[in-house]
Design a protein around this motif. Structure first.
Motif, PDB file in Angstrom:
ATOM      1  N   SER A  47      60.175  94.115  77.300  1.00 37.97           N
ATOM      2  CA  SER A  47      60.652  95.113  78.249  1.00 37.97           C
ATOM      3  C   SER A  47      59.738  96.323  78.353  1.00 37.97           C
ATOM      4  O   SER A  47      59.920  97.159  79.229  1.00 37.97           O
ATOM      5  CB  SER A  47      62.051  95.593  77.835  1.00 37.97           C
ATOM      6  N   ALA A  48      58.770  96.434  77.474  1.00 37.16           N
ATOM      7  CA  ALA A  48      57.912  97.619  77.447  1.00 37.16           C
ATOM      8  C   ALA A  48      57.034  97.732  78.687  1.00 37.16           C
ATOM      9  O   ALA A  48      56.780  98.829  79.181  1.00 37.16           O
ATOM     10  CB  ALA A  48      57.053  97.624  76.191  1.00 37.16           C
ATOM     11  N   ARG A  49      56.552  96.614  79.186  1.00 30.00           N
ATOM     12  CA  ARG A  49      55.765  96.609  80.426  1.00 30.00           C
ATOM     13  C   ARG A  49      56.281  95.473  81.283  1.00 30.00           C
ATOM     14  O   ARG A  49      56.219  94.320  80.892  1.00 30.00           O
ATOM     15  CB  ARG A  49      54.286  96.406  80.157  1.00 30.00           C
ATOM     16  N   GLN A  50      56.786  95.829  82.433  1.00 28.60           N
ATOM     17  CA  GLN A  50      57.362  94.815  83.321  1.00 28.60           C
ATOM     18  C   GLN A  50      56.726  94.902  84.696  1.00 28.60           C
ATOM     19  O   GLN A  50      56.397  95.980  85.170  1.00 28.60           O
ATOM     20  CB  GLN A  50      58.869  95.022  83.473  1.00 28.60           C
ATOM     21  N   ASP A  51      56.578  93.761  85.319  1.00 35.29           N
ATOM     22  CA  ASP A  51      56.147  93.690  86.708  1.00 35.29           C
ATOM     23  C   ASP A  51      57.368  93.326  87.530  1.00 35.29           C
ATOM     24  O   ASP A  51      57.961  92.265  87.324  1.00 35.29           O
ATOM     25  CB  ASP A  51      55.051  92.630  86.895  1.00 35.29           C
ATOM     26  N   VAL A  52      57.760  94.207  88.425  1.00 35.68           N
ATOM     27  CA  VAL A  52      58.905  93.966  89.297  1.00 35.68           C
ATOM     28  C   VAL A  52      58.340  93.610  90.666  1.00 35.68           C
ATOM     29  O   VAL A  52      57.689  94.433  91.308  1.00 35.68           O
ATOM     30  CB  VAL A  52      59.824  95.205  89.380  1.00 35.68           C
ATOM     31  N   TRP A  53      58.563  92.388  91.088  1.00 34.70           N
ATOM     32  CA  TRP A  53      58.037  91.902  92.369  1.00 34.70           C
ATOM     33  C   TRP A  53      59.100  92.078  93.447  1.00 34.70           C
ATOM     34  O   TRP A  53      60.153  91.468  93.385  1.00 34.70           O
ATOM     35  CB  TRP A  53      57.619  90.436  92.258  1.00 34.70           C
ATOM     36  N   MET A  54      58.787  92.916  94.418  1.00 34.20           N
ATOM     37  CA  MET A  54      59.704  93.163  95.516  1.00 34.20           C
ATOM     38  C   MET A  54      59.525  92.065  96.569  1.00 34.20           C
ATOM     39  O   MET A  54      58.424  91.564  96.774  1.00 34.20           O
ATOM     40  CB  MET A  54      59.437  94.541  96.136  1.00 34.20           C
ATOM     41  N   LYS A  55      60.613  91.708  97.228  1.00 30.95           N
ATOM     42  CA  LYS A  55      60.556  90.709  98.286  1.00 30.95           C
ATOM     43  C   LYS A  55      59.853  91.302  99.513  1.00 30.95           C
ATOM     44  O   LYS A  55      59.855  92.519  99.716  1.00 30.95           O
ATOM     45  CB  LYS A  55      61.964  90.267  98.652  1.00 30.95           C
ATOM     46  N   ASP A  56      59.267  90.439 100.335  1.00 26.74           N
ATOM     47  CA  ASP A  56      58.675  90.903 101.595  1.00 26.74           C
ATOM     48  C   ASP A  56      59.776  91.487 102.468  1.00 26.74           C
ATOM     49  O   ASP A  56      60.878  90.938 102.567  1.00 26.74           O
ATOM     50  CB  ASP A  56      58.000  89.751 102.335  1.00 26.74           C
ATOM     51  N   THR A  57      59.460  92.609 103.108  1.00 24.25           N
ATOM     52  CA  THR A  57      60.415  93.276 103.986  1.00 24.25           C
ATOM     53  C   THR A  57      59.747  93.512 105.331  1.00 24.25           C
ATOM     54  O   THR A  57      58.654  94.084 105.388  1.00 24.25           O
ATOM     55  CB  THR A  57      60.849  94.639 103.390  1.00 24.25           C
ATOM     56  N   GLY A  58      60.396  93.093 106.394  1.00 21.48           N
ATOM     57  CA  GLY A  58      59.895  93.348 107.745  1.00 21.48           C
ATOM     58  C   GLY A  58      60.194  94.774 108.162  1.00 21.48           C
ATOM     59  O   GLY A  58      61.219  95.342 107.791  1.00 21.48           O
ATOM     60  N   THR A  59      59.297  95.354 108.939  1.00 20.84           N
ATOM     61  CA  THR A  59      59.487  96.739 109.388  1.00 20.84           C
ATOM     62  C   THR A  59      60.746  96.887 110.242  1.00 20.84           C
ATOM     63  O   THR A  59      61.343  97.964 110.279  1.00 20.84           O
ATOM     64  CB  THR A  59      58.258  97.234 110.169  1.00 20.84           C
ATOM     65  N   ALA A  60      61.199  95.809 110.906  1.00 19.36           N
ATOM     66  CA  ALA A  60      62.412  95.876 111.729  1.00 19.36           C
ATOM     67  C   ALA A  60      63.635  96.190 110.878  1.00 19.36           C
ATOM     68  O   ALA A  60      64.586  96.813 111.359  1.00 19.36           O
ATOM     69  CB  ALA A  60      62.613  94.560 112.476  1.00 19.36           C
TER      70      ALA A  60
END
Length: 188
Positions: A47-60
Motif C-alpha cells: 500500500s505504500a506506493r500504488q498506481d491508481v488507473w482511472m478509466k477513460d472519460t469522454g469530454t461529453a
C-alpha cells in the motif's frame, strides 16, 4: 623500541589460554542487542506506493463544472494493529474518538490543489479536470489536513478511499493526465 615491544607482545600467549578457551574446541561470543518498542499499525508495503488507473472519460461526460466521471476505489492495508486503548480528537470538529480496545488513525493527503477548485487535486497534462478524493463514508478529503479519526481492527485493517475525476471551470482540454498524492498516517 616501541615497534620491537609490539612484536614481542604479539608472540606472547593469549590470556584465554589460562582458562582452556582454545583447548576444548571452537568458542565465541554472541552479543545480542535490541529495543522493544510500542507497536503502532504499519502500512503494508503493497500500500505504500500504488498506481491508481482511472478509466477513460469522454469530454461529453464532463460538459459543465461539477460533472463527475466514474469513481475508482483504492485501499490502504495496515498490519500489526494491536488491541489498545486509543483516543484522538477530530481536528475539524474537536470531537473525541475513543476506544478501550481499538487503535485509531487519521490520514492526511498532500498534493497540489487545482487552481479553479482547491478541493480537488490538480491533474497534470489536461485542463478543466481535477481529482476529488472521498473517504469510505463518501465525505470529501481535505488536502493538507488530517481526516477524521478512524477506528482500526486489531491485527489487520484496511482504509478505503475513492478518486473521482471532476470537471472544473477551466476550459476543457483532453489528454493524458497524472497526479501524485502523498499521504501520512497519524496514530494517537
Amino acid at each position: 623500541m616501541p615497534l620491537t615491544l609490539c612484536a614481542i607482545l604479539l608472540w606472547l600467549p593469549s590470556s584465554h589460554a589460562s582458562d582452556n578457551w582454545e583447548i576444548e574446541g571452537s568458542h565465541g561470543t554472541l552479543q545480542v542487542q535490541g529495543n522493544l518498542t510500542e507497536s503502532a499499525c504499519r502500512l503494508d508495503m503493497s500500500s505504500a506506493r500504488q498506481d491508481v488507473w482511472m478509466k477513460d472519460t469522454g469530454t461529453a461526460r464532463l460538459a459543465v463544472p461539477g460533472d463527475r466521471a466514474a469513481p475508482v476505489a483504492f485501499e490502504m492495508r495496515l498490519t500489526d494493529c494491536l488491541r489498545t486503548q486509543a483516543g484522538q480528537r477530530d481536528g475539524r470538529t474537536g470531537a473525541l474518538s475513543w476506544s478501550s480496545v481499538q487503535p485509531t488513525v487519521s490520514v492526511s493527503f498532500h498534493a497540489p490543489a487545482d487552481m479553479d477548485n482547491p478541493q480537488l487535486v490538480k491533474a497534470q497534462g489536461v485542463s478543466g479536470l481535477g481529482l476529488r478524493l472521498l473517504d469510505s463514508r463518501g465525505e470529501d478529503v481535505r488536502l493538507g489536513s488530517r481526516g477524521k479519526p478512524l477506528f482500526l481492527t486489531p491485527g489487520h485493517s484496511s482504509l478505503y478511499y475513492t478518486v473521482i475525476p471532476e470537471r472544473t471551470s477551466a476550459p476543457l482540454l483532453a489528454g493524458a493526465y497524472r497526479a501524485a498524492v502523498d499521504f501520512q498516517l497519524s496514530y494517537d
